[in-house]
Design a protein around this motif. Structure first.
Motif, mmCIF file in Angstrom:
data_model
loop_
_atom_site.group_PDB
_atom_site.id
_atom_site.type_symbol
_atom_site.label_atom_id
_atom_site.label_comp_id
_atom_site.label_asym_id
_atom_site.label_seq_id
_atom_site.Cartn_x
_atom_site.Cartn_y
_atom_site.Cartn_z
ATOM 1 N N LEU A 109 -6.377 2.329 14.410
ATOM 2 C CA LEU A 109 -5.827 2.268 15.755
ATOM 3 C C LEU A 109 -4.724 0.964 15.619
ATOM 4 C CD1 LEU A 109 -8.766 2.401 18.234
ATOM 5 C CD2 LEU A 109 -6.407 3.468 18.439
ATOM 6 N N ALA A 110 -5.029 -0.069 15.028
ATOM 7 C CA ALA A 110 -4.212 -1.254 14.899
ATOM 8 C C ALA A 110 -3.110 -1.176 13.804
ATOM 9 C CB ALA A 110 -5.326 -2.462 14.369
ATOM 10 N N GLU A 111 -3.302 -0.500 12.779
ATOM 11 C CA GLU A 111 -2.323 -0.270 11.521
ATOM 12 C C GLU A 111 -1.060 1.062 11.724
ATOM 13 O OE1 GLU A 111 -4.006 -1.125 7.895
ATOM 14 O OE2 GLU A 111 -5.294 -2.616 8.897
ATOM 15 N N ARG A 112 -1.650 1.987 12.247
ATOM 16 C CA ARG A 112 -0.996 3.304 12.260
ATOM 17 C C ARG A 112 -0.415 3.632 13.753
ATOM 18 N NH1 ARG A 112 -1.460 2.164 7.516
ATOM 19 N NH2 ARG A 112 -2.098 3.543 5.757
ATOM 20 N N HIS A 113 -0.630 3.042 14.531
ATOM 21 C CA HIS A 113 0.109 3.323 16.081
ATOM 22 C C HIS A 113 1.246 2.775 16.055
ATOM 23 C CE1 HIS A 113 0.690 3.819 20.300
ATOM 24 N NE2 HIS A 113 1.126 2.645 20.278
ATOM 25 N N GLY A 114 2.378 3.645 16.368
ATOM 26 C CA GLY A 114 3.673 3.413 15.960
ATOM 27 C C GLY A 114 4.506 3.396 14.702
ATOM 28 N N SER A 115 3.502 3.963 13.793
ATOM 29 C CA SER A 115 4.170 4.100 12.383
ATOM 30 C C SER A 115 5.062 5.188 12.396
ATOM 31 C CB SER A 115 2.935 4.127 11.391
ATOM 32 O OG SER A 115 2.171 5.164 11.579
ATOM 33 N N ARG A 116 5.651 5.544 11.204
ATOM 34 C CA ARG A 116 6.446 6.791 11.067
ATOM 35 C C ARG A 116 5.849 7.724 10.081
ATOM 36 N NH1 ARG A 116 10.967 7.300 13.704
ATOM 37 N NH2 ARG A 116 12.057 5.523 14.451
ATOM 38 N N LEU A 117 5.922 8.989 10.603
ATOM 39 C CA LEU A 117 5.410 10.129 9.653
ATOM 40 C C LEU A 117 6.330 11.266 9.866
ATOM 41 C CD1 LEU A 117 3.218 11.205 8.020
ATOM 42 C CD2 LEU A 117 1.978 11.776 10.001
ATOM 43 N N ASP A 118 7.092 11.631 8.766
ATOM 44 C CA ASP A 118 7.893 12.782 8.740
ATOM 45 C C ASP A 118 8.990 12.391 9.674
ATOM 46 O OD1 ASP A 118 6.194 14.082 6.546
ATOM 47 O OD2 ASP A 118 5.043 15.207 8.117
ATOM 48 N N GLY A 119 9.437 11.180 10.067
ATOM 49 C CA GLY A 119 10.756 11.192 10.838
ATOM 50 C C GLY A 119 10.216 10.786 12.134
ATOM 51 N N SER A 120 9.086 10.895 12.517
ATOM 52 C CA SER A 120 8.580 10.817 14.113
ATOM 53 C C SER A 120 7.676 9.489 14.221
ATOM 54 C CB SER A 120 7.749 11.980 14.416
ATOM 55 O OG SER A 120 8.555 13.070 14.537
ATOM 56 N N ARG A 121 7.895 8.761 15.074
ATOM 57 C CA ARG A 121 6.941 7.559 15.586
ATOM 58 C C ARG A 121 5.634 8.387 15.979
ATOM 59 N NH1 ARG A 121 8.074 2.198 14.873
ATOM 60 N NH2 ARG A 121 10.436 2.884 14.807
ATOM 61 N N ILE A 122 4.566 7.710 15.627
ATOM 62 C CA ILE A 122 3.400 8.618 16.247
ATOM 63 C C ILE A 122 2.567 7.691 17.118
ATOM 64 C CG2 ILE A 122 3.196 10.285 14.262
ATOM 65 C CD1 ILE A 122 1.009 8.465 12.910
ATOM 66 N N VAL A 123 1.808 8.047 17.946
ATOM 67 C CA VAL A 123 0.768 7.506 18.670
ATOM 68 C C VAL A 123 -0.400 7.718 18.323
ATOM 69 C CG1 VAL A 123 -0.059 7.498 21.060
ATOM 70 C CG2 VAL A 123 2.453 8.004 20.728
ATOM 71 N N VAL A 124 -1.349 6.736 18.278
ATOM 72 C CA VAL A 124 -2.609 6.597 17.689
ATOM 73 C C VAL A 124 -3.442 6.044 18.734
ATOM 74 C CG1 VAL A 124 -4.240 6.060 15.846
ATOM 75 C CG2 VAL A 124 -1.885 6.716 15.149
ATOM 76 N N ARG A 125 -4.366 6.736 19.567
ATOM 77 C CA ARG A 125 -5.210 6.170 20.440
ATOM 78 C C ARG A 125 -6.508 6.856 20.660
ATOM 79 N NH1 ARG A 125 -5.565 9.318 24.999
ATOM 80 N NH2 ARG A 125 -4.026 11.031 25.162
ATOM 81 N N GLU A 126 -7.422 6.033 21.407
ATOM 82 C CA GLU A 126 -8.737 6.535 21.552
ATOM 83 C C GLU A 126 -8.500 7.857 22.596
ATOM 84 O OE1 GLU A 126 -11.532 3.807 22.536
ATOM 85 O OE2 GLU A 126 -10.942 2.450 21.113
ATOM 86 N N PHE A 127 -9.409 8.808 22.554
ATOM 87 C CA PHE A 127 -9.494 9.808 23.579
ATOM 88 C C PHE A 127 -9.579 9.282 25.100
ATOM 89 C CE2 PHE A 127 -9.895 12.223 19.745
ATOM 90 C CZ PHE A 127 -9.152 13.655 20.078
ATOM 91 N N GLY A 128 -8.971 9.743 26.137
ATOM 92 C CA GLY A 128 -9.345 9.285 27.273
ATOM 93 C C GLY A 128 -8.492 7.816 27.486
ATOM 94 N N SER A 129 -7.868 7.281 26.744
ATOM 95 C CA SER A 129 -7.124 5.971 26.931
ATOM 96 C C SER A 129 -5.697 6.273 27.412
ATOM 97 C CB SER A 129 -7.212 5.156 25.848
ATOM 98 O OG SER A 129 -6.423 5.582 24.742
ATOM 99 N N PRO A 130 -5.243 5.543 28.194
ATOM 100 C CA PRO A 130 -3.583 5.785 28.714
ATOM 101 C C PRO A 130 -2.954 5.617 27.630
ATOM 102 C CG PRO A 130 -4.874 3.871 29.653
ATOM 103 C CD PRO A 130 -5.718 4.219 28.997
ATOM 104 N N SER A 131 -2.058 6.581 27.470
ATOM 105 C CA SER A 131 -1.090 7.027 26.164
ATOM 106 C C SER A 131 -0.029 5.704 26.316
ATOM 107 C CB SER A 131 -0.435 8.194 26.114
ATOM 108 O OG SER A 131 0.660 8.251 27.322
ATOM 109 N N LYS A 132 0.386 5.222 25.217
ATOM 110 C CA LYS A 132 1.345 4.278 25.068
ATOM 111 C C LYS A 132 2.643 4.664 24.113
ATOM 112 C CE LYS A 132 -2.013 0.718 25.637
ATOM 113 N NZ LYS A 132 -2.750 -0.313 24.986
ATOM 114 N N THR A 133 3.694 4.669 24.599
ATOM 115 C CA THR A 133 4.696 5.126 23.771
ATOM 116 C C THR A 133 4.828 4.013 22.740
ATOM 117 O OG1 THR A 133 5.537 6.508 25.515
ATOM 118 C CG2 THR A 133 6.910 5.822 23.500
ATOM 119 N N PRO A 134 5.054 4.237 21.444
ATOM 120 C CA PRO A 134 5.494 3.102 20.565
ATOM 121 C C PRO A 134 6.810 2.644 20.645
ATOM 122 C CG PRO A 134 4.691 5.122 19.260
ATOM 123 C CD PRO A 134 4.785 5.528 20.832
#
Length: 136
Positions: A109-134
């Motif tokens: 959650l702390a280290e990979r939210h907002g990281s890039r994978l295959d050219g896209s910035r990814i969202v990592v979160r718990e299920f049921g939590s509000p989504s946050k755009t990186p």
């Protein structure tokens, strides 16, 4: 499709609903197969549901192998499933991953939210939590 714009409240509800019904999934670990009722439809994999996270904003080309590689630096993954649209056979650009321990889950959650994978910035979160755009 949705996946790149996971920023609104409706996106959070949509993302959680992806796992409420049965949807085809391609994955690695824990037997693979389908995702149903919010839990990975597999046998085994200690903690496969307990230490799980939602991953959104994936590129349509991202494979389960690439997703696993991206998160393995954090710690042991027990499952890694990308969700596919059963009607068109394309990635929904979301996944469910599970770690062997709570510590690994928190680090992801702390280290990979907002990281890039295959050219896209990814969202990592718990299920049921509000989504946050990186940011960025």
């Amino acid at each position: 499709g949705w996946g790149k714009g996971l920023g609104s409240n409706s996106d959070s509800r949509v993302a959680d609903s992806v796992f409420d019904g049965v949807a085809p999934a391609i994955g690695i670990g824990g037997g693979g197969g389908t995702v149903a009722g919010g839990k990975v439809g597999s046998k085994g994999g200690k903690g496969s549901s307990t230490f799980s996270l939602f991953v959104g904003g994936l590129d349509k080309s991202t494979t389960p192998e690439r997703l696993r590689e991206h998160f393995e630096g954090i710690g042991e993954l027990t499952s890694c499933h990308i969700i596919f649209d059963r009607d068109v056979g394309e990635s929904k650009c979301v996944a469910k991953i599970a770690f062997a321990t709570e510590e690994y889950r928190r680090r992801a959650l702390a280290e990979r939210h907002g990281s890039r994978l295959d050219g896209s910035r990814i969202v990592v979160r718990e299920f049921g939590s509000p989504s946050k755009t990186p940011a960025g």
